[in-house]
Design a protein around this motif. Sequence first.
Motif, PDB file in Angstrom:
ATOM      1  N   ILE A  61      -8.851 -33.139 -29.774  1.00 50.07           N
ATOM      2  CA  ILE A  61      -8.385 -32.159 -30.740  1.00 50.07           C
ATOM      3  C   ILE A  61      -7.601 -32.928 -31.795  1.00 50.07           C
ATOM      4  CG2 ILE A  61      -8.348 -30.165 -29.211  1.00 50.07           C
ATOM      5  CD1 ILE A  61      -5.393 -30.579 -28.821  1.00 50.07           C
ATOM      6  N   ALA A  62      -7.547 -32.364 -32.999  1.00 50.14           N
ATOM      7  CA  ALA A  62      -6.894 -33.068 -34.092  1.00 50.14           C
ATOM      8  C   ALA A  62      -6.327 -32.064 -35.087  1.00 50.14           C
ATOM      9  CB  ALA A  62      -7.888 -34.002 -34.792  1.00 50.14           C
ATOM     10  N   ALA A  63      -5.425 -32.563 -35.914  1.00 48.53           N
ATOM     11  CA  ALA A  63      -4.834 -31.749 -36.970  1.00 48.53           C
ATOM     12  C   ALA A  63      -4.523 -32.649 -38.154  1.00 48.53           C
ATOM     13  CB  ALA A  63      -3.559 -31.068 -36.481  1.00 48.53           C
ATOM     14  N   GLY A  64      -4.647 -32.087 -39.347  1.00 53.58           N
ATOM     15  CA  GLY A  64      -4.309 -32.858 -40.533  1.00 53.58           C
ATOM     16  C   GLY A  64      -5.357 -32.744 -41.617  1.00 53.58           C
ATOM     17  N   ILE A  65      -5.544 -33.843 -42.331  1.00 55.84           N
ATOM     18  CA  ILE A  65      -6.493 -33.849 -43.447  1.00 55.84           C
ATOM     19  C   ILE A  65      -7.260 -35.165 -43.437  1.00 55.84           C
ATOM     20  CG2 ILE A  65      -4.730 -34.687 -45.077  1.00 55.84           C
ATOM     21  CD1 ILE A  65      -6.132 -32.904 -47.203  1.00 55.84           C
ATOM     22  N   TRP A  66      -8.575 -35.064 -43.526  1.00 56.46           N
ATOM     23  CA  TRP A  66      -9.463 -36.223 -43.422  1.00 56.46           C
ATOM     24  C   TRP A  66     -10.067 -36.534 -44.780  1.00 56.46           C
ATOM     25  CZ3 TRP A  66     -14.993 -36.641 -43.640  1.00 56.46           C
ATOM     26  CH2 TRP A  66     -15.513 -37.859 -43.160  1.00 56.46           C
ATOM     27  N   ARG A  67      -9.972 -37.791 -45.206  1.00 59.41           N
ATOM     28  CA  ARG A  67     -10.561 -38.282 -46.440  1.00 59.41           C
ATOM     29  C   ARG A  67     -10.261 -37.405 -47.657  1.00 59.41           C
ATOM     30  NH1 ARG A  67     -14.164 -42.286 -44.538  1.00 59.41           N
ATOM     31  NH2 ARG A  67     -12.801 -43.190 -42.950  1.00 59.41           N
ATOM     32  N   PRO A  68      -8.986 -37.122 -47.932  1.00 59.78           N
ATOM     33  CA  PRO A  68      -8.684 -36.333 -49.127  1.00 59.78           C
ATOM     34  C   PRO A  68      -9.029 -37.107 -50.392  1.00 59.78           C
ATOM     35  CG  PRO A  68      -6.676 -37.257 -48.192  1.00 59.78           C
ATOM     36  CD  PRO A  68      -7.774 -37.542 -47.204  1.00 59.78           C
ATOM     37  N   ARG A 112      -9.756 -24.438 -40.810  1.00 58.23           N
ATOM     38  CA  ARG A 112      -9.132 -25.034 -41.984  1.00 58.23           C
ATOM     39  C   ARG A 112      -8.391 -24.008 -42.827  1.00 58.23           C
ATOM     40  NH1 ARG A 112     -14.739 -25.887 -43.486  1.00 58.23           N
ATOM     41  NH2 ARG A 112     -15.410 -24.425 -45.090  1.00 58.23           N
ATOM     42  N   HIS A 113      -7.566 -24.536 -43.697  1.00 56.09           N
ATOM     43  CA  HIS A 113      -6.785 -23.716 -44.608  1.00 56.09           C
ATOM     44  C   HIS A 113      -7.734 -22.938 -45.520  1.00 56.09           C
ATOM     45  CE1 HIS A 113      -3.810 -22.600 -47.660  1.00 56.09           C
ATOM     46  NE2 HIS A 113      -2.864 -22.977 -46.816  1.00 56.09           N
ATOM     47  N   PHE A 114      -7.425 -21.657 -45.732  1.00 57.38           N
ATOM     48  CA  PHE A 114      -8.362 -20.801 -46.481  1.00 57.38           C
ATOM     49  C   PHE A 114      -8.548 -21.256 -47.927  1.00 57.38           C
ATOM     50  CE2 PHE A 114      -4.512 -19.012 -48.147  1.00 57.38           C
ATOM     51  CZ  PHE A 114      -4.847 -18.383 -49.333  1.00 57.38           C
ATOM     52  N   GLN A 115      -7.600 -22.029 -48.467  1.00 63.00           N
ATOM     53  CA  GLN A 115      -7.739 -22.501 -49.836  1.00 63.00           C
ATOM     54  C   GLN A 115      -8.573 -23.776 -49.941  1.00 63.00           C
ATOM     55  OE1 GLN A 115      -3.270 -21.855 -50.575  1.00 63.00           O
ATOM     56  NE2 GLN A 115      -4.122 -21.716 -52.626  1.00 63.00           N
ATOM     57  N   GLY A 116      -8.937 -24.341 -48.795  1.00 52.62           N
ATOM     58  CA  GLY A 116      -9.784 -25.517 -48.796  1.00 52.62           C
ATOM     59  C   GLY A 116     -11.252 -25.142 -48.755  1.00 52.62           C
ATOM     60  N   LYS A 117     -12.066 -25.876 -49.490  1.00 53.95           N
ATOM     61  CA  LYS A 117     -13.478 -25.536 -49.599  1.00 53.95           C
ATOM     62  C   LYS A 117     -14.364 -26.318 -48.631  1.00 53.95           C
ATOM     63  CE  LYS A 117     -13.128 -24.324 -54.518  1.00 53.95           C
ATOM     64  NZ  LYS A 117     -13.599 -24.613 -55.886  1.00 53.95           N
ATOM     65  N   ASP A 118     -13.820 -27.364 -48.007  1.00 56.39           N
ATOM     66  CA  ASP A 118     -14.673 -28.186 -47.152  1.00 56.39           C
ATOM     67  C   ASP A 118     -13.846 -28.861 -46.067  1.00 56.39           C
ATOM     68  OD1 ASP A 118     -13.353 -30.307 -48.392  1.00 56.39           O
ATOM     69  OD2 ASP A 118     -14.928 -30.563 -49.883  1.00 56.39           O
ATOM     70  N   VAL A 119     -14.476 -29.808 -45.378  1.00 52.39           N
ATOM     71  CA  VAL A 119     -13.860 -30.481 -44.236  1.00 52.39           C
ATOM     72  C   VAL A 119     -12.636 -31.296 -44.641  1.00 52.39           C
ATOM     73  CG1 VAL A 119     -15.270 -32.564 -44.420  1.00 52.39           C
ATOM     74  CG2 VAL A 119     -14.433 -31.852 -42.178  1.00 52.39           C
ATOM     75  N   HIS A 120     -12.486 -31.575 -45.935  1.00 52.19           N
ATOM     76  CA  HIS A 120     -11.395 -32.412 -46.402  1.00 52.19           C
ATOM     77  C   HIS A 120     -10.101 -31.631 -46.637  1.00 52.19           C
ATOM     78  CE1 HIS A 120     -14.430 -35.518 -46.856  1.00 52.19           C
ATOM     79  NE2 HIS A 120     -15.164 -34.648 -47.509  1.00 52.19           N
ATOM     80  N   ALA A 121     -10.088 -30.357 -46.324  1.00 49.35           N
ATOM     81  CA  ALA A 121      -8.875 -29.548 -46.449  1.00 49.35           C
ATOM     82  C   ALA A 121      -8.006 -29.716 -45.203  1.00 49.35           C
ATOM     83  CB  ALA A 121      -9.253 -28.078 -46.633  1.00 49.35           C
TER      84      ALA A 121
END
Length: 224
Positions: free
Chosen positions: A115-122, A92-101
């Motif tokens: 495999i997947a890419a994107g953002i889940w439940r923002p 995940r992106h280093f600025q994200g704190k959890d799985v929702h980044a």
Amino acid sequence: MSFSEQGFAFLTRLENNNDRAWFKQHQDEYETLLRGPALTFIEQMQQPIQALSPRLTAVAKKVGGSLMRPQRDTRFGHDKSPYKLNVGIQFRHFQGKDVHAPGLYLHLANDGCFIAAGIWRPESKVLGAIRQCIDDNPRAYSKALEELQRHGFTMDGDSLMRPPKGFDKSHPLINELKRKDFVALKMLTKEQVCSNNFVDFCASEFQHTQALMRYLCFALDLDY
């Protein structure tokens, strides 16, 4: 050390014996067949992930890194079985704190690997920013979707039944604006997962998701 059929067989046995006593008795097998190969995979993916974006993290730690914990969160559901029946890895992106980044993801399970890419439940503020960006920059988003479709990815996740507030049902991208998850997914076979070139394969497949990742980070004012 790589993923193997024996690892998937362990998940089958765990499904039939999903309790803490059994897991403790078979902890060594879990380490050898699943956690060990997962940590090795993360280590091997560090360079490819950094080549995709220096803002993505690939941390090979048992706790607090890219490997998701095996324990389930049983607080809010009826299913109280303590362990997940899958291996989850997120870069995940280093600025994200959890799985929702925003991030890249690998999911291994007997009922399906992908495999997947994107953002889940923002959260709602983040979701609103993505929707507004799609409305303001529809062409770039459509191009990202076209790139994904060319390489066998499909958009997945939950959507609203009705148009989100502020958007007309006749909007040309209304089905995209209804999304609650912005995740591109591609199914994998167990043979692909257990192959010797799986690291190279994943690096190549994640390359095809770059347009979506850049778009989401742009929408959220994150460097990529």
